[in-house]
Write an enzyme that holds these catalytic residues in place. Structure first.
Site, PDB file in Angstrom:
ATOM      1  N   HIS A  17       0.845  -1.205   0.000  1.00 27.26           N
ATOM      2  CA  HIS A  17       0.000   0.000   0.000  1.00 27.26           C
ATOM      3  C   HIS A  17       0.881   1.256   0.000  1.00 27.26           C
ATOM      4  O   HIS A  17       0.617   2.209  -0.735  1.00 27.26           O
ATOM      5  CB  HIS A  17      -0.871   0.053   1.267  1.00 27.26           C
ATOM      6  CG  HIS A  17      -1.928  -1.006   1.384  1.00 27.26           C
ATOM      7  ND1 HIS A  17      -2.090  -1.780   2.507  1.00 27.26           N
ATOM      8  CD2 HIS A  17      -2.900  -1.405   0.521  1.00 27.26           C
ATOM      9  CE1 HIS A  17      -3.120  -2.600   2.344  1.00 27.26           C
ATOM     10  NE2 HIS A  17      -3.623  -2.411   1.142  1.00 27.26           N
ATOM     11  N   LYS A  41     -19.146  -4.997   8.126  1.00 30.59           N
ATOM     12  CA  LYS A  41     -18.002  -5.916   8.171  1.00 30.59           C
ATOM     13  C   LYS A  41     -17.400  -5.878   9.564  1.00 30.59           C
ATOM     14  O   LYS A  41     -16.731  -4.914   9.940  1.00 30.59           O
ATOM     15  CB  LYS A  41     -16.952  -5.464   7.138  1.00 30.59           C
ATOM     16  CG  LYS A  41     -16.564  -6.572   6.188  1.00 30.59           C
ATOM     17  CD  LYS A  41     -15.489  -6.125   5.220  1.00 30.59           C
ATOM     18  CE  LYS A  41     -14.455  -7.198   5.050  1.00 30.59           C
ATOM     19  NZ  LYS A  41     -13.222  -6.712   4.467  1.00 30.59           N
ATOM     20  N   ARG A  91      -2.394  -6.029  -8.430  1.00 40.52           N
ATOM     21  CA  ARG A  91      -1.336  -7.018  -8.208  1.00 40.52           C
ATOM     22  C   ARG A  91      -1.398  -8.059  -9.314  1.00 40.52           C
ATOM     23  O   ARG A  91      -0.754  -7.945 -10.337  1.00 40.52           O
ATOM     24  CB  ARG A  91      -1.502  -7.682  -6.834  1.00 40.52           C
ATOM     25  CG  ARG A  91      -1.045  -6.817  -5.683  1.00 40.52           C
ATOM     26  CD  ARG A  91      -1.654  -7.240  -4.381  1.00 40.52           C
ATOM     27  NE  ARG A  91      -3.095  -6.990  -4.389  1.00 40.52           N
ATOM     28  CZ  ARG A  91      -3.884  -7.082  -3.341  1.00 40.52           C
ATOM     29  NH1 ARG A  91      -3.387  -7.462  -2.194  1.00 40.52           N
ATOM     30  NH2 ARG A  91      -5.161  -6.806  -3.415  1.00 40.52           N
ATOM     31  N   SER A 129      -3.010  -7.523   2.978  1.00 35.78           N
ATOM     32  CA  SER A 129      -3.241  -7.426   4.426  1.00 35.78           C
ATOM     33  C   SER A 129      -3.607  -8.797   4.984  1.00 35.78           C
ATOM     34  O   SER A 129      -3.208  -9.148   6.104  1.00 35.78           O
ATOM     35  CB  SER A 129      -4.369  -6.435   4.715  1.00 35.78           C
ATOM     36  OG  SER A 129      -4.038  -5.166   4.238  1.00 35.78           O
TER      37      SER A 129
HETATM   38  P1  ADP Z   1      -6.045  -5.807   0.562  1.00 36.22           P
HETATM   39  O1  ADP Z   1      -6.736  -6.475   1.694  1.00 36.22           O
HETATM   40  O2  ADP Z   1      -6.279  -6.499  -0.761  1.00 36.22           O
HETATM   41  O3  ADP Z   1      -4.608  -5.519   0.834  1.00 36.22           O
HETATM   42  P2  ADP Z   1      -7.231  -3.070   0.550  1.00 36.22           P
HETATM   43  O4  ADP Z   1      -8.694  -2.869   0.382  1.00 36.22           O
HETATM   44  O5  ADP Z   1      -6.678  -2.552   1.812  1.00 36.22           O
HETATM   45  O6  ADP Z   1      -6.862  -4.550   0.335  1.00 36.22           O
HETATM   46  O7  ADP Z   1      -6.467  -2.459  -0.698  1.00 36.22           O
HETATM   47  C1  ADP Z   1      -6.638  -1.157  -1.171  1.00 36.22           C
HETATM   48  C2  ADP Z   1      -6.042  -1.049  -2.558  1.00 36.22           C
HETATM   49  O8  ADP Z   1      -4.657  -1.332  -2.512  1.00 36.22           O
HETATM   50  C3  ADP Z   1      -6.619  -1.992  -3.604  1.00 36.22           C
HETATM   51  O9  ADP Z   1      -6.684  -1.303  -4.839  1.00 36.22           O
HETATM   52  C4  ADP Z   1      -5.604  -3.107  -3.665  1.00 36.22           C
HETATM   53  O10 ADP Z   1      -5.615  -3.750  -4.915  1.00 36.22           O
HETATM   54  C5  ADP Z   1      -4.324  -2.324  -3.469  1.00 36.22           C
HETATM   55  N1  ADP Z   1      -3.236  -3.137  -2.958  1.00 36.22           N
HETATM   56  C6  ADP Z   1      -3.234  -3.920  -1.853  1.00 36.22           C
HETATM   57  N2  ADP Z   1      -2.039  -4.533  -1.695  1.00 36.22           N
HETATM   58  C7  ADP Z   1      -1.260  -4.133  -2.745  1.00 36.22           C
HETATM   59  C8  ADP Z   1       0.070  -4.447  -3.168  1.00 36.22           C
HETATM   60  N3  ADP Z   1       0.837  -5.308  -2.500  1.00 36.22           N
HETATM   61  N4  ADP Z   1       0.525  -3.856  -4.304  1.00 36.22           N
HETATM   62  C9  ADP Z   1      -0.277  -3.015  -4.995  1.00 36.22           C
HETATM   63  N5  ADP Z   1      -1.536  -2.687  -4.653  1.00 36.22           N
HETATM   64  C10 ADP Z   1      -2.031  -3.241  -3.547  1.00 36.22           C
END
Ligand code: ADP
Length: 166
Positions: A17, A41, A91, A129
């Site tokens: 992130h 949720k 990803r 996450s």
């Molecule tokens: P997650 O649980 O999939 O990590 P989030 O809802 O917190 O999800 O993710 C927010 C955004 O960040 C989404 O667009 C997700 O695709 C993107 N994201 C999450 N992890 C990564 C990563 N490792 N690399 C790039 N983008 C990411």
């Protein structure tokens, strides 16, 4: 002034992130990182206040990044912030289908806001996450996957000694 929003659950924020935040903050004047508060949720590990605090700590070095929470429709939140763009990270191919639908729905709701996709840096392409939480729960090392402060909070949650043995 070009404003963008980067929404997500960030439960918790990972270095994947953070990489997207740093790269997209270079492309706009002001980036809002929005933690979605979803009362339906109930299985989040961290309360939204903690998630915002972890993001706040991890982005302290970025002057044009503001971390906050939002409730309800992403399109409404982005419009309220007068954003020109919604940033999402991609990803694997598996992200594509969901993101494609989300972008189409948001375009319908707020046609003036573009969804901008940023490709993951390859070292974070597997990172989510959920993986972080699973590994931390089973006592594995999450250093290098999350900011230091987040690793400490995970240890406090999952290790009985509050971090000894990390
Ligand atoms: P997650 O649980 O999939 O990590 P989030 O809802 O917190 O999800 O993710 C927010 C955004 O960040 C989404 O667009 C997700 O695709 C993107 N994201 C999450 N992890 C990564 C990563 N490792 N690399 C790039 N983008 C990411």
């Amino acid at each position: 002034m070009k404003v963008a929003v980067y929404p997500g659950s960030f439960d918790p924020v990972t270095l994947g992130h953070l990489d997207i935040i740093e790269r997209s903050a270079r492309l706009c004047d002001l980036l809002y990182v929005g933690v979605l508060v979803n009362p339906q949720k109930r299985d989040a590990l961290f309360a939204w206040e903690e998630r915002v605090q972890m993001l706040h700590d991890a982005t302290a070095h970025l002057q044009n990044v503001h971390c906050e929470c939002f409730q309800g429709l992403l399109a409404t939140y982005a419009s309220q912030r007068q954003a020109a763009a919604i940033v999402r990270g991609l990803r694997a191919v598996s992200d594509f289908e969901y993101e494609f639908k989300l972008a189409a729905a948001n375009r319908h709701l707020a046609p003036h806001i573009e969804t901008v996709f940023m490709m993951t840096s390859h070292e974070y392409s597997f990172l989510s996450s959920s993986i972080v939480k699973e590994v931390a729960q089973l006592g594995g090392r999450v250093q290098g996957w999350v900011p230091e402060g987040v690793a400490e909070r995970l240890a406090d949650r999952f290790l009985p000694s509050g971090g000894a043995g990390r």
